[in-house]
Design a protein around this motif. Structure first.
Motif, PDB file in Angstrom:
ATOM      1  N   UNK A 109     -10.086  10.320  -7.917  1.00  3.00           N
ATOM      2  CA  UNK A 109     -11.503   9.998  -7.888  1.00  3.00           C
ATOM      3  C   UNK A 109     -12.270  10.795  -8.950  1.00  3.00           C
ATOM      4  N   UNK A 128      -6.534  -3.063  -4.442  1.00  5.10           N
ATOM      5  CA  UNK A 128      -5.879  -3.368  -3.168  1.00  5.10           C
ATOM      6  C   UNK A 128      -4.994  -2.205  -2.716  1.00  5.10           C
ATOM      7  N   UNK A 129      -4.777  -1.244  -3.603  1.00 13.33           N
ATOM      8  CA  UNK A 129      -3.991  -0.062  -3.244  1.00 13.33           C
ATOM      9  C   UNK A 129      -4.906   1.043  -2.697  1.00 13.33           C
ATOM     10  N   UNK A 130      -6.123   1.121  -3.246  1.00 14.25           N
ATOM     11  CA  UNK A 130      -7.006   2.249  -2.927  1.00 14.25           C
ATOM     12  C   UNK A 130      -7.251   2.455  -1.426  1.00 14.25           C
ATOM     13  N   UNK A 131      -7.496   1.393  -0.621  1.00 17.63           N
ATOM     14  CA  UNK A 131      -7.710   1.666   0.809  1.00 17.63           C
ATOM     15  C   UNK A 131      -6.532   2.394   1.466  1.00 17.63           C
ATOM     16  N   UNK A 132      -5.318   2.131   0.998  1.00 18.75           N
ATOM     17  CA  UNK A 132      -4.183   2.827   1.609  1.00 18.75           C
ATOM     18  C   UNK A 132      -4.159   4.299   1.194  1.00 18.75           C
ATOM     19  N   UNK A 157      -5.226   9.707   3.010  1.00 21.65           N
ATOM     20  CA  UNK A 157      -5.976  10.951   2.785  1.00 21.65           C
ATOM     21  C   UNK A 157      -6.630  11.458   4.073  1.00 21.65           C
ATOM     22  N   UNK A 158      -6.874  10.556   5.023  1.00 17.92           N
ATOM     23  CA  UNK A 158      -7.464  10.965   6.303  1.00 17.92           C
ATOM     24  C   UNK A 158      -6.538  11.892   7.083  1.00 17.92           C
ATOM     25  N   UNK A 159      -5.232  11.759   6.833  1.00 14.71           N
ATOM     26  CA  UNK A 159      -4.266  12.457   7.691  1.00 14.71           C
ATOM     27  C   UNK A 159      -3.355  13.425   6.954  1.00 14.71           C
ATOM     28  N   UNK A 198      -6.027  11.806  -3.766  1.00 17.12           N
ATOM     29  CA  UNK A 198      -7.217  10.941  -3.757  1.00 17.12           C
ATOM     30  C   UNK A 198      -8.378  11.616  -4.493  1.00 17.12           C
ATOM     31  N   UNK A 229       0.828  -1.204   0.000  1.00 15.24           N
ATOM     32  CA  UNK A 229       0.000   0.000   0.000  1.00 15.24           C
ATOM     33  C   UNK A 229       0.858   1.248   0.000  1.00 15.24           C
ATOM     34  N   UNK A 242     -15.028  -4.186  -0.313  1.00  9.11           N
ATOM     35  CA  UNK A 242     -14.253  -4.001   0.918  1.00  9.11           C
ATOM     36  C   UNK A 242     -14.987  -4.362   2.196  1.00  9.11           C
ATOM     37  N   UNK A 268      -6.964   6.041   0.663  1.00  5.74           N
ATOM     38  CA  UNK A 268      -8.027   6.625   1.481  1.00  5.74           C
ATOM     39  C   UNK A 268      -7.535   6.830   2.912  1.00  5.74           C
ATOM     40  N   UNK A 269      -6.816   5.844   3.418  1.00  7.52           N
ATOM     41  CA  UNK A 269      -6.279   5.946   4.778  1.00  7.52           C
ATOM     42  C   UNK A 269      -5.320   7.134   4.886  1.00  7.52           C
TER      43      UNK A 269
END
Lengths: 190, 190
Positions: free
Chosen positions: A126, A103-107, A112-114, A122, A32, A168, A109-110
């Motif tokens: 998108x 399988x890369x996208x959740x990382x 992008x939270x911080x 992101x 990721x 997911x 998004x994660x």
């Protein structure tokens, strides 16, 4: 010291950029976004950090480039009806969600939270993925197939959301049939 | 050597477990799942690693405990109609998606892509979150309010998916009104 032939320099640049991209893809898929550091990309690709920074001034620039290449922008279909177009787009997203990018996208998004820079990455990725949806919805509204007061983003969310949910959360298979059903129900629910 | 009073031992255990949980919550919120190591939790909480491992035999056990405490399981509402129940559940999920848990979840999903133990944790947390939805759908099917051939997971995905989409993709506000509209459209689309 001999002066290099410019063609040979171009070729060398092309090869080292390719090696950097390949190393970045590998790290993205294995670990990721968090697994991609310029140090590690340099180690794997054998390309010096100074060279990497010459082509991509920041880690975020490298990530943006790699992520953009992993997610080719879908084309807007033109099947003759908004129902057909949305079903085709849902199928194409379902296909992508079974591939490497998903399988890369959740990382992303994660992160992008911080991290505001990665949040911008992101958002940009998108928007690129959603451009075809906006085109299809805009065309249907122009033709009177869809009411003008339907917010495109609501309809897009009603299709993309359940696809993401399957990938997911429920982890049910992302078949093309499931994708078509999701698109039909989203349209019917309006 | 004096023998400790058992109550005092219990109190000491309670306090060190509390300190460990507080450190874990802090790390989860700041850095996501990837930021939680037993080393770092020990450093922050001042509780020795051996003590941490006595209460939580693995890092995954600690994460599961912390994540379960962050995501209280929603109650199944009973408003008298399936439409009302689903709207109430959608509102309650929208509230959760504006809270602390929602910034941790992407890191859980990301880790679940690569680590089977964390994939099991993600599945378990998700099942707990969805239990109320299954109860509402099951009740509506028993009463004949919903056809028996509707797959609960499709209906759940049609509600949860667009909520997740708003939170992590379009980043539009997760208002209670938006949540109700999503639930209504999901039901109408069936």
């Amino acid at each position: 010291m001999a002066i290099d032939n410019p063609n040979r320099v171009d070729e060398r640049v092309r090869r080292s950029k390719q090696a950097v991209m390949a190393a970045t893809f590998g790290l993205l898929t294995e670990a990721g976004l968090g697994g991609v550091s310029v140090d590690e990309v340099s180690r794997r690709s054998g390309v010096a950090k100074t060279t990497i920074y010459r082509h991509w001034p920041t880690r975020a620039a490298l990530l943006l480039d790699a992520c953009s290449q992993l997610t080719a922008r879908p084309e807007a279909p033109d099947t003759g009806s908004v129902a057909g177009d949305l079903a085709a787009l849902a199928e194409s997203i379902a296909d992508r969600l079974t591939g490497r990018w998903s399988s890369v996208l959740p990382s992303v998004i994660d992160a992008a939270e911080r991290d505001p820079e990665l949040a911008a990455l992101h958002a940009r990725l998108h928007d690129e993925m959603m451009a075809a949806f906006h085109e299809v919805v805009g065309r249907a509204q122009a033709k009177g197939e869809l009411p003008k007061d339907v917010a495109a983003s609501d309809l897009i969310g009603a299709i993309m959301g359940p696809l993401f949910y399957r990938r997911w959360f429920s982890r049910e298979p992302l078949t093309r049939e499931a994708a078509r059903t999701i698109a039909d129900r989203a349209l019917r629910g309006l």
